[in-house]
Scaffold this motif. Sequence first.
Motif, PDB file in Angstrom:
ATOM      1  N   ALA A  58      25.297 153.881 -48.718  1.00  0.00           N
ATOM      2  CA  ALA A  58      23.893 153.481 -48.556  1.00  0.00           C
ATOM      3  C   ALA A  58      23.049 154.052 -49.682  1.00  0.00           C
ATOM      4  O   ALA A  58      22.187 153.358 -50.242  1.00  0.00           O
ATOM      5  CB  ALA A  58      23.363 153.944 -47.207  1.00  0.00           C
ATOM      6  N   LYS A  59      23.295 155.296 -50.039  1.00  0.00           N
ATOM      7  CA  LYS A  59      22.549 155.939 -51.129  1.00  0.00           C
ATOM      8  C   LYS A  59      22.751 155.185 -52.434  1.00  0.00           C
ATOM      9  O   LYS A  59      21.791 154.894 -53.160  1.00  0.00           O
ATOM     10  CB  LYS A  59      23.009 157.389 -51.277  1.00  0.00           C
ATOM     11  CG  LYS A  59      22.329 158.137 -52.381  1.00  0.00           C
ATOM     12  CD  LYS A  59      22.888 159.544 -52.510  1.00  0.00           C
ATOM     13  CE  LYS A  59      22.329 160.186 -53.762  1.00  0.00           C
ATOM     14  NZ  LYS A  59      23.080 161.365 -54.158  1.00  0.00           N
ATOM     15  N   ILE A  60      23.995 154.854 -52.739  1.00  0.00           N
ATOM     16  CA  ILE A  60      24.296 154.117 -53.972  1.00  0.00           C
ATOM     17  C   ILE A  60      23.611 152.754 -53.957  1.00  0.00           C
ATOM     18  O   ILE A  60      22.974 152.359 -54.942  1.00  0.00           O
ATOM     19  CB  ILE A  60      25.820 153.968 -54.152  1.00  0.00           C
ATOM     20  CG1 ILE A  60      26.451 155.329 -54.457  1.00  0.00           C
ATOM     21  CG2 ILE A  60      26.144 152.953 -55.266  1.00  0.00           C
ATOM     22  CD1 ILE A  60      27.968 155.347 -54.386  1.00  0.00           C
ATOM     23  N   ALA A  61      23.723 152.032 -52.846  1.00  0.00           N
ATOM     24  CA  ALA A  61      23.123 150.698 -52.756  1.00  0.00           C
ATOM     25  C   ALA A  61      21.612 150.755 -52.937  1.00  0.00           C
ATOM     26  O   ALA A  61      21.034 149.936 -53.642  1.00  0.00           O
ATOM     27  CB  ALA A  61      23.492 150.039 -51.430  1.00  0.00           C
ATOM     28  N   VAL A  62      20.970 151.730 -52.314  1.00  0.00           N
ATOM     29  CA  VAL A  62      19.512 151.860 -52.429  1.00  0.00           C
ATOM     30  C   VAL A  62      19.119 152.229 -53.854  1.00  0.00           C
ATOM     31  O   VAL A  62      18.163 151.670 -54.399  1.00  0.00           O
ATOM     32  CB  VAL A  62      18.972 152.898 -51.412  1.00  0.00           C
ATOM     33  CG1 VAL A  62      17.525 153.258 -51.707  1.00  0.00           C
ATOM     34  CG2 VAL A  62      19.108 152.360 -49.999  1.00  0.00           C
ATOM     35  N   GLU A  63      19.851 153.144 -54.471  1.00  0.00           N
ATOM     36  CA  GLU A  63      19.548 153.519 -55.861  1.00  0.00           C
ATOM     37  C   GLU A  63      19.643 152.307 -56.789  1.00  0.00           C
ATOM     38  O   GLU A  63      18.769 152.099 -57.633  1.00  0.00           O
ATOM     39  CB  GLU A  63      20.517 154.610 -56.340  1.00  0.00           C
ATOM     40  CG  GLU A  63      20.233 155.965 -55.741  1.00  0.00           C
ATOM     41  CD  GLU A  63      21.309 156.991 -56.115  1.00  0.00           C
ATOM     42  OE1 GLU A  63      22.331 156.629 -56.732  1.00  0.00           O
ATOM     43  OE2 GLU A  63      21.120 158.163 -55.763  1.00  0.00           O
ATOM     44  N   VAL A  64      20.695 151.522 -56.613  1.00  0.00           N
ATOM     45  CA  VAL A  64      20.882 150.350 -57.469  1.00  0.00           C
ATOM     46  C   VAL A  64      19.760 149.334 -57.196  1.00  0.00           C
ATOM     47  O   VAL A  64      19.201 148.766 -58.144  1.00  0.00           O
ATOM     48  CB  VAL A  64      22.278 149.720 -57.237  1.00  0.00           C
ATOM     49  CG1 VAL A  64      22.386 148.382 -57.938  1.00  0.00           C
ATOM     50  CG2 VAL A  64      23.366 150.666 -57.694  1.00  0.00           C
ATOM     51  N   TYR A  65      19.438 149.123 -55.920  1.00  0.00           N
ATOM     52  CA  TYR A  65      18.384 148.188 -55.553  1.00  0.00           C
ATOM     53  C   TYR A  65      17.062 148.595 -56.189  1.00  0.00           C
ATOM     54  O   TYR A  65      16.370 147.767 -56.798  1.00  0.00           O
ATOM     55  CB  TYR A  65      18.254 148.115 -54.022  1.00  0.00           C
ATOM     56  CG  TYR A  65      17.177 147.191 -53.562  1.00  0.00           C
ATOM     57  CD1 TYR A  65      17.428 145.829 -53.370  1.00  0.00           C
ATOM     58  CD2 TYR A  65      15.886 147.651 -53.295  1.00  0.00           C
ATOM     59  CE1 TYR A  65      16.428 144.965 -52.941  1.00  0.00           C
ATOM     60  CE2 TYR A  65      14.891 146.799 -52.875  1.00  0.00           C
ATOM     61  CZ  TYR A  65      15.166 145.475 -52.704  1.00  0.00           C
ATOM     62  OH  TYR A  65      14.172 144.611 -52.289  1.00  0.00           O
ATOM     63  N   ILE A  66      16.695 149.849 -56.050  1.00  0.00           N
ATOM     64  CA  ILE A  66      15.420 150.342 -56.609  1.00  0.00           C
ATOM     65  C   ILE A  66      15.410 150.189 -58.123  1.00  0.00           C
ATOM     66  O   ILE A  66      14.406 149.781 -58.713  1.00  0.00           O
ATOM     67  CB  ILE A  66      15.159 151.805 -56.183  1.00  0.00           C
ATOM     68  CG1 ILE A  66      14.852 151.860 -54.699  1.00  0.00           C
ATOM     69  CG2 ILE A  66      14.029 152.415 -57.004  1.00  0.00           C
ATOM     70  CD1 ILE A  66      14.805 153.251 -54.109  1.00  0.00           C
ATOM     71  N   GLN A  67      16.526 150.501 -58.754  1.00  0.00           N
ATOM     72  CA  GLN A  67      16.609 150.371 -60.209  1.00  0.00           C
ATOM     73  C   GLN A  67      16.433 148.915 -60.640  1.00  0.00           C
ATOM     74  O   GLN A  67      15.749 148.610 -61.610  1.00  0.00           O
ATOM     75  CB  GLN A  67      17.951 150.906 -60.682  1.00  0.00           C
ATOM     76  CG  GLN A  67      18.127 150.867 -62.181  1.00  0.00           C
ATOM     77  CD  GLN A  67      19.491 151.405 -62.600  1.00  0.00           C
ATOM     78  OE1 GLN A  67      20.360 151.663 -61.775  1.00  0.00           O
ATOM     79  NE2 GLN A  67      19.675 151.595 -63.888  1.00  0.00           N
ATOM     80  N   ALA A  68      17.041 147.997 -59.899  1.00  0.00           N
ATOM     81  CA  ALA A  68      17.005 146.585 -60.284  1.00  0.00           C
ATOM     82  C   ALA A  68      15.708 145.887 -59.880  1.00  0.00           C
ATOM     83  O   ALA A  68      15.180 145.084 -60.637  1.00  0.00           O
ATOM     84  CB  ALA A  68      18.190 145.843 -59.655  1.00  0.00           C
ATOM     85  N   ILE A  69      15.223 146.180 -58.696  1.00  0.00           N
ATOM     86  CA  ILE A  69      14.069 145.471 -58.164  1.00  0.00           C
ATOM     87  C   ILE A  69      12.772 146.206 -58.448  1.00  0.00           C
ATOM     88  O   ILE A  69      11.739 145.603 -58.693  1.00  0.00           O
ATOM     89  CB  ILE A  69      14.220 145.225 -56.628  1.00  0.00           C
ATOM     90  CG1 ILE A  69      15.525 144.507 -56.321  1.00  0.00           C
ATOM     91  CG2 ILE A  69      13.023 144.467 -56.078  1.00  0.00           C
ATOM     92  CD1 ILE A  69      15.657 143.124 -56.889  1.00  0.00           C
ATOM     93  N   GLY A  70      12.830 147.510 -58.390  1.00  0.00           N
ATOM     94  CA  GLY A  70      11.651 148.316 -58.690  1.00  0.00           C
ATOM     95  C   GLY A  70      10.917 148.747 -57.534  1.00  0.00           C
ATOM     96  O   GLY A  70      10.454 148.769 -56.633  1.00  0.00           O
TER      97      GLY A  70
END
Length: 70
Positions: A58-70
């Motif tokens: 979940a941590k990895i997915a959220v980090e990637v999401y925030i990085q990509a979407i902002g």
Amino acid sequence: MSEIALLRRQIEIECEAMRQAMKGFKITASHDIINNQYNSIGGLQEQLAAIVGEQEAAKIAVEVYIQAIG
């Protein structure tokens, strides 16, 4: 490249596609596309959880999401 890195990269690709859908299509078309992207990310997160555990996935997915979407 490790399986974790490959799954992370696939999540990045899905997030980028979702970001593009949110900016580039009509609202009705993008809703279906975005929903499919979320489902794909969920599946990738489940695969990741089998390797690193649910919290880390979940941590990895959220980090990637925030990085990509902002």
